[in-house]
Design a protein around this motif. Structure first.
Motif, PDB file in Angstrom:
ATOM      1  N   SER A  30     -39.724  -9.058  29.343  1.00  0.00           N
ATOM      2  CA  SER A  30     -40.440  -9.678  30.456  1.00  0.00           C
ATOM      3  C   SER A  30     -39.636 -10.789  31.121  1.00  0.00           C
ATOM      4  O   SER A  30     -40.131 -11.453  32.023  1.00  0.00           O
ATOM      5  CB  SER A  30     -41.781 -10.237  29.952  1.00  0.00           C
ATOM      6  OG  SER A  30     -41.564 -11.161  28.905  1.00  0.00           O
ATOM      7  N   HIS A  31     -38.407 -11.015  30.634  1.00  0.00           N
ATOM      8  CA  HIS A  31     -37.561 -12.066  31.191  1.00  0.00           C
ATOM      9  C   HIS A  31     -36.411 -11.398  31.917  1.00  0.00           C
ATOM     10  O   HIS A  31     -35.747 -10.521  31.361  1.00  0.00           O
ATOM     11  CB  HIS A  31     -36.988 -12.966  30.082  1.00  0.00           C
ATOM     12  CG  HIS A  31     -38.014 -13.616  29.220  1.00  0.00           C
ATOM     13  ND1 HIS A  31     -37.718 -14.727  28.466  1.00  0.00           N
ATOM     14  CD2 HIS A  31     -39.309 -13.341  28.981  1.00  0.00           C
ATOM     15  CE1 HIS A  31     -38.798 -15.101  27.790  1.00  0.00           C
ATOM     16  NE2 HIS A  31     -39.773 -14.262  28.094  1.00  0.00           N
ATOM     17  N   VAL A  32     -36.150 -11.819  33.132  1.00  0.00           N
ATOM     18  CA  VAL A  32     -35.075 -11.255  33.937  1.00  0.00           C
ATOM     19  C   VAL A  32     -34.170 -12.375  34.433  1.00  0.00           C
ATOM     20  O   VAL A  32     -34.648 -13.447  34.825  1.00  0.00           O
ATOM     21  CB  VAL A  32     -35.645 -10.459  35.137  1.00  0.00           C
ATOM     22  CG1 VAL A  32     -34.560 -10.197  36.166  1.00  0.00           C
ATOM     23  CG2 VAL A  32     -36.238  -9.138  34.670  1.00  0.00           C
ATOM     24  N   TYR A  33     -32.888 -12.107  34.384  1.00  0.00           N
ATOM     25  CA  TYR A  33     -31.895 -13.073  34.824  1.00  0.00           C
ATOM     26  C   TYR A  33     -30.971 -12.394  35.832  1.00  0.00           C
ATOM     27  O   TYR A  33     -30.654 -11.216  35.682  1.00  0.00           O
ATOM     28  CB  TYR A  33     -31.036 -13.544  33.641  1.00  0.00           C
ATOM     29  CG  TYR A  33     -31.835 -14.080  32.481  1.00  0.00           C
ATOM     30  CD1 TYR A  33     -32.494 -13.225  31.608  1.00  0.00           C
ATOM     31  CD2 TYR A  33     -31.928 -15.449  32.258  1.00  0.00           C
ATOM     32  CE1 TYR A  33     -33.231 -13.712  30.546  1.00  0.00           C
ATOM     33  CE2 TYR A  33     -32.663 -15.948  31.191  1.00  0.00           C
ATOM     34  CZ  TYR A  33     -33.310 -15.073  30.342  1.00  0.00           C
ATOM     35  OH  TYR A  33     -34.044 -15.558  29.300  1.00  0.00           O
ATOM     36  N   TRP A  34     -30.507 -13.189  36.781  1.00  0.00           N
ATOM     37  CA  TRP A  34     -29.469 -12.697  37.703  1.00  0.00           C
ATOM     38  C   TRP A  34     -28.236 -13.569  37.553  1.00  0.00           C
ATOM     39  O   TRP A  34     -28.319 -14.806  37.504  1.00  0.00           O
ATOM     40  CB  TRP A  34     -29.966 -12.741  39.147  1.00  0.00           C
ATOM     41  CG  TRP A  34     -30.949 -11.676  39.505  1.00  0.00           C
ATOM     42  CD1 TRP A  34     -32.316 -11.771  39.450  1.00  0.00           C
ATOM     43  CD2 TRP A  34     -30.663 -10.347  39.959  1.00  0.00           C
ATOM     44  NE1 TRP A  34     -32.892 -10.581  39.857  1.00  0.00           N
ATOM     45  CE2 TRP A  34     -31.899  -9.703  40.180  1.00  0.00           C
ATOM     46  CE3 TRP A  34     -29.487  -9.656  40.225  1.00  0.00           C
ATOM     47  CZ2 TRP A  34     -31.994  -8.384  40.640  1.00  0.00           C
ATOM     48  CZ3 TRP A  34     -29.578  -8.345  40.686  1.00  0.00           C
ATOM     49  CH2 TRP A  34     -30.808  -7.731  40.886  1.00  0.00           C
ATOM     50  N   TYR A  35     -27.077 -12.876  37.471  1.00  0.00           N
ATOM     51  CA  TYR A  35     -25.791 -13.543  37.376  1.00  0.00           C
ATOM     52  C   TYR A  35     -24.874 -12.991  38.465  1.00  0.00           C
ATOM     53  O   TYR A  35     -24.980 -11.827  38.848  1.00  0.00           O
ATOM     54  CB  TYR A  35     -25.138 -13.281  36.011  1.00  0.00           C
ATOM     55  CG  TYR A  35     -25.700 -14.102  34.878  1.00  0.00           C
ATOM     56  CD1 TYR A  35     -26.896 -13.751  34.262  1.00  0.00           C
ATOM     57  CD2 TYR A  35     -25.033 -15.225  34.407  1.00  0.00           C
ATOM     58  CE1 TYR A  35     -27.418 -14.504  33.222  1.00  0.00           C
ATOM     59  CE2 TYR A  35     -25.541 -15.985  33.361  1.00  0.00           C
ATOM     60  CZ  TYR A  35     -26.728 -15.619  32.773  1.00  0.00           C
ATOM     61  OH  TYR A  35     -27.231 -16.361  31.746  1.00  0.00           O
ATOM     62  N   ARG A  36     -23.940 -13.827  38.896  1.00  0.00           N
ATOM     63  CA  ARG A  36     -22.944 -13.388  39.879  1.00  0.00           C
ATOM     64  C   ARG A  36     -21.567 -13.470  39.230  1.00  0.00           C
ATOM     65  O   ARG A  36     -21.278 -14.430  38.498  1.00  0.00           O
ATOM     66  CB  ARG A  36     -22.993 -14.267  41.128  1.00  0.00           C
ATOM     67  CG  ARG A  36     -21.917 -13.931  42.157  1.00  0.00           C
ATOM     68  CD  ARG A  36     -22.222 -14.482  43.515  1.00  0.00           C
ATOM     69  NE  ARG A  36     -22.274 -15.929  43.561  1.00  0.00           N
ATOM     70  CZ  ARG A  36     -22.475 -16.625  44.660  1.00  0.00           C
ATOM     71  NH1 ARG A  36     -22.660 -15.992  45.811  1.00  0.00           N
ATOM     72  NH2 ARG A  36     -22.515 -17.937  44.627  1.00  0.00           N
ATOM     73  N   GLN A  37     -20.746 -12.485  39.491  1.00  0.00           N
ATOM     74  CA  GLN A  37     -19.393 -12.474  38.942  1.00  0.00           C
ATOM     75  C   GLN A  37     -18.397 -12.219  40.069  1.00  0.00           C
ATOM     76  O   GLN A  37     -18.438 -11.181  40.723  1.00  0.00           O
ATOM     77  CB  GLN A  37     -19.240 -11.397  37.858  1.00  0.00           C
ATOM     78  CG  GLN A  37     -17.885 -11.431  37.167  1.00  0.00           C
ATOM     79  CD  GLN A  37     -17.776 -10.403  36.047  1.00  0.00           C
ATOM     80  OE1 GLN A  37     -18.293  -9.292  36.146  1.00  0.00           O
ATOM     81  NE2 GLN A  37     -17.112 -10.767  34.965  1.00  0.00           N
TER      82      GLN A  37
END
Lengths: 116, 114
Positions: A30-37
Motif C-alpha cells: 500500500s506504499h508507493v514511492y517515486w524515484y528519479r535517476q
C-alpha cells in the motif's frame, strides 16, 4: 508477474507537453514511492504516497510535478510543461506492510522519459 | 539532506576474484540495504540489514551494518559474469511507522573481465 508494473516503459515528449507515468504496486503493498535517476547517477527520492495520501513529497520539485495514488487504480506521476532537464528514468517502488520487511523497496522496471 | 558516499565508483576485476565495496554517511541510518541494477532495469534488492553490527549473507554475497550505523559494506566472493552491474547502497530511517524514502549512494559499477 506480480511485481511492480510501470508504464509506459519509454515516453518521448516535446518541450511544453505533459508526461504521465503510471505505477501499479505489488499485490498487498500500500506504499508507493517515486524515484528519479539521471544517467550515471543514483536514485533520488521524489515522493512517498499511500492510498489517497501524500506522506512525503520533500524530493519533488514544487512546480510542474505532481503525484497521486487514488483509492482505485495506479499511482500517477505527472510532469507538466516538460523541459529537457526532465529527461531521466523514473522508477516506482512499493513496500510491504511493516510487519513483513520494513524499509525494503521493490522496484518496477522504470519509465524512461526523453524530452526533445 | 542526507548523503551516502559509495566507493569505489567502478571496479574492473577478473572472473573469480572477490569484490568489496562500501558506503559511508555522516548521518545515522536505521536500515541499510544493497541493491543491484542491470542495464535498462530497475534495482533489485540483494540484502537488507536492520541492526547495527549485523552480518548477513545471501549466497556469495555478504553485507554488514556498521556498529556506528553510519556505514555498510558488501562483499561478493568468487565473482562470475552475471555479477556485472551497478550496485547501490541505500540507507533508511525507518522509525517504525512505515517504510520511509531511502537515500541512495551513486553506485559502484562492477565490470568483470573474463
Amino acid at each position: 508477474n506480480a511485481g511492480v508494473m510501470q508504464n509506459p516503459r519509454h515516453l518521448v515528449r516535446r518541450r511544453g507537453q505533459e508526461a504521465r507515468l503510471r505505477c501499479s504496486p505489488m499485490k498487498g503493498h500500500s506504499h508507493v514511492y517515486w524515484y528519479r535517476q539521471l544517467p550515471e547517477e543514483g536514485l533520488k527520492f521524489m515522493v512517498y504516497l499511500q492510498k489517497e495520501n501524500i506522506i512525503d513529497e520533500s524530493g519533488m520539485p514544487k512546480e510542474r510535478f505532481s503525484a497521486e495514488f487514488p483509492k482505485e487504480g495506479p499511482s500517477i506521476l505527472r510532469i507538466q510543461q516538460v523541459v529537457r532537464g526532465d529527461s531521466a528514468a523514473y522508477f516506482c517502488a512499493s513496500s510491504p506492510p511493516e510487519s513483513t520487511g520494513p524499509g525494503e523497496l521493490f522496484f518496477g522496471e522504470g519509465s524512461r522519459l526523453t524530452v526533445l | 539532506g542526507q548523503q551516502l558516499n559509495q566507493s569505489p565508483q567502478s571496479m574492473f576485476i577478473q572472473e573469480g576474484e572477490d569484490v568489496s565495496m562500501n558506503c559511508t554517511s555522516s548521518s545515522i541510518f536505521n536500515t541499510w540495504l544493497w541493491y543491484k541494477q542491470d542495464p535498462g532495469e530497475g534495482p533489485v534488492l540483494l540484502i537488507a540489514l536492520y541492526k547495527a553490527g549485523e552480518l548477513t549473507s545471501n549466497g556469495r554475497l555478504t553485507a554488514q551494518f556498521g556498529i556506528t550505523r553510519k556505514d555498510s559494506f558488501l562483499n561478493i566472493s568468487a565473482s562470475i559474469p552475471s555479477d556485472v552491474g551497478i550496485y547501490f547502497c541505500a540507507g533508511g530511517p525507518y522509525s517504525g511507522g512505515g517504510a520511509d524514502g531511502l537515500t541512495f549512494g551513486k553506485g559502484t559499477h562492477l565490470i568483470i573481465q573474463p
